[in-house]
Scaffold this motif. Structure first.
Motif, PDB file in Angstrom:
ATOM      1  N   GLY A 150       0.616  -1.477  -0.124  1.00 11.37           N
ATOM      2  CA  GLY A 150       0.114   0.004   0.206  1.00 11.37           C
ATOM      3  C   GLY A 150       1.056   1.032  -0.457  1.00 11.37           C
TER       4      GLY A 150
ATOM      5  N   ASP B 149       1.593   2.704  -3.427  1.00  8.07           N
ATOM      6  CA  ASP B 149       0.030   3.227  -4.273  1.00  8.07           C
ATOM      7  C   ASP B 149       0.319   4.744  -4.895  1.00  8.07           C
ATOM      8  OD1 ASP B 149      -1.012   0.993  -3.889  1.00  8.07           O
ATOM      9  OD2 ASP B 149      -2.669   1.870  -2.274  1.00  8.07           O
TER      10      ASP B 149
ATOM     11  N   THR C  99      -2.801  -2.007 -10.082  1.00 10.20           N
ATOM     12  CA  THR C  99      -2.766  -2.881  -9.777  1.00 10.20           C
ATOM     13  C   THR C  99      -2.252  -4.169 -10.294  1.00 10.20           C
ATOM     14  OG1 THR C  99      -4.882  -3.649 -10.860  1.00 10.20           O
ATOM     15  CG2 THR C  99      -5.479  -2.136  -9.007  1.00 10.20           C
TER      16      THR C  99
ATOM     17  N   SER D  63     -10.078  -4.019  -4.978  1.00  9.00           N
ATOM     18  CA  SER D  63      -9.314  -2.604  -4.070  1.00  9.00           C
ATOM     19  C   SER D  63      -9.061  -2.881  -2.638  1.00  9.00           C
ATOM     20  CB  SER D  63     -10.407  -2.009  -4.680  1.00  9.00           C
ATOM     21  OG  SER D  63     -11.789  -1.621  -4.594  1.00  9.00           O
TER      22      SER D  63
ATOM     23  N   GLN E 165       0.477   2.709 -10.362  1.00  5.41           N
ATOM     24  CA  GLN E 165      -0.866   2.908 -10.571  1.00  5.41           C
ATOM     25  C   GLN E 165      -1.600   1.762 -10.658  1.00  5.41           C
ATOM     26  OE1 GLN E 165      -2.430   5.829  -9.431  1.00  5.41           O
ATOM     27  NE2 GLN E 165      -0.255   6.031  -9.135  1.00  5.41           N
TER      28      GLN E 165
ATOM     29  N   ILE F 197       1.405  -3.581  -8.087  1.00  7.23           N
ATOM     30  CA  ILE F 197       1.096  -3.659  -6.571  1.00  7.23           C
ATOM     31  C   ILE F 197       1.030  -4.983  -6.691  1.00  7.23           C
ATOM     32  CG2 ILE F 197      -0.627  -3.098  -4.203  1.00  7.23           C
ATOM     33  CD1 ILE F 197       0.823  -0.546  -5.830  1.00  7.23           C
TER      34      ILE F 197
END
Length: 180
Positions: A17, A20, A26, A114, A24, A29
């Motif tokens: 997190g 982030d 996912t 999310s 950008q 991440i």
């Protein structure tokens, strides 16, 4: 179980997190979380291997591998024969855990959630699927001996440096009796 969920699910999510604002995607991440999970796993295994009591456990683990290797080589199960075998085994649980980590990184990077609570629940829900895929992968590379399968199992075999230790003869005797 709570420690495992916290260490290998929640902590990587929290650390991921922090990225982030720079990442950008996912997928990106999820990959960061996976790398963090792998680092935590490696550090955890290394630290556990340094514990005095665990060194003895890992020696018995090495005895188990040596005995299985001797059995698979169809040699008589004697201390002398078992002692000559390697303590690394391609279908080891340590290798399996490593494969679970890699498969989960690849699998979870394909999906996006999310909400952190939903993400943890979905990951736990899909864990059996990942375990089955990892088990079959580990079994496949353990049963075939060619350049590709050697390369695929090499990271797990290297990790066994931390989870197996050279056993003494009494440990080999116990492993032989356990197999018999």
């Amino acid at each position: 179980m709570g420690l495992s969920i916290g260490l290998f699910f929640l902590l990587p999510m929290i650390i991921g997190g922090f990225f982030d604002r720079w990442i950008q995607s996912t997928v990106g991440i999820n990959l960061v979380e996976g790398v963090v999970r792998m680092v935590i796993f490696m550090v955890y295994m290394i630290l556990v291997s340094k514990m005095k009591d665990m060194k003895r456990v890992f020696s018995y683990h090495g005895a188990e591998h040596k005995t299985i290797r001797c059995y698979e080589a169809q040699l008589p199960l004697t201390v002398e024969n078992v002692r000559q075998q390697t303590r690394k085994h391609p279908r080891c649980g340590t290798s399996f855990l490593f494969v679970v980590m890699i498969v989960s990184i690849l699998f979870y990077s394909l999906f996006t959630w999310s909400n952190p609570l939903v993400r943890v629940c979905i990951r736990l829900l899909f864990l059996p699927v990942i375990v089955v895929i990892s088990y079959e992968f580990n079994r496949f590379v353990g049963r075939h001996d060619n350049g590709l399968t050697k390369a695929l199992r090499a990271p797990g075999m290297m990790l066994q440096r931390f989870t197996t230790a050279e056993p003494d003869d009494s440990m080999l005797e116990v492993a032989i009796l356990a197999l018999q």
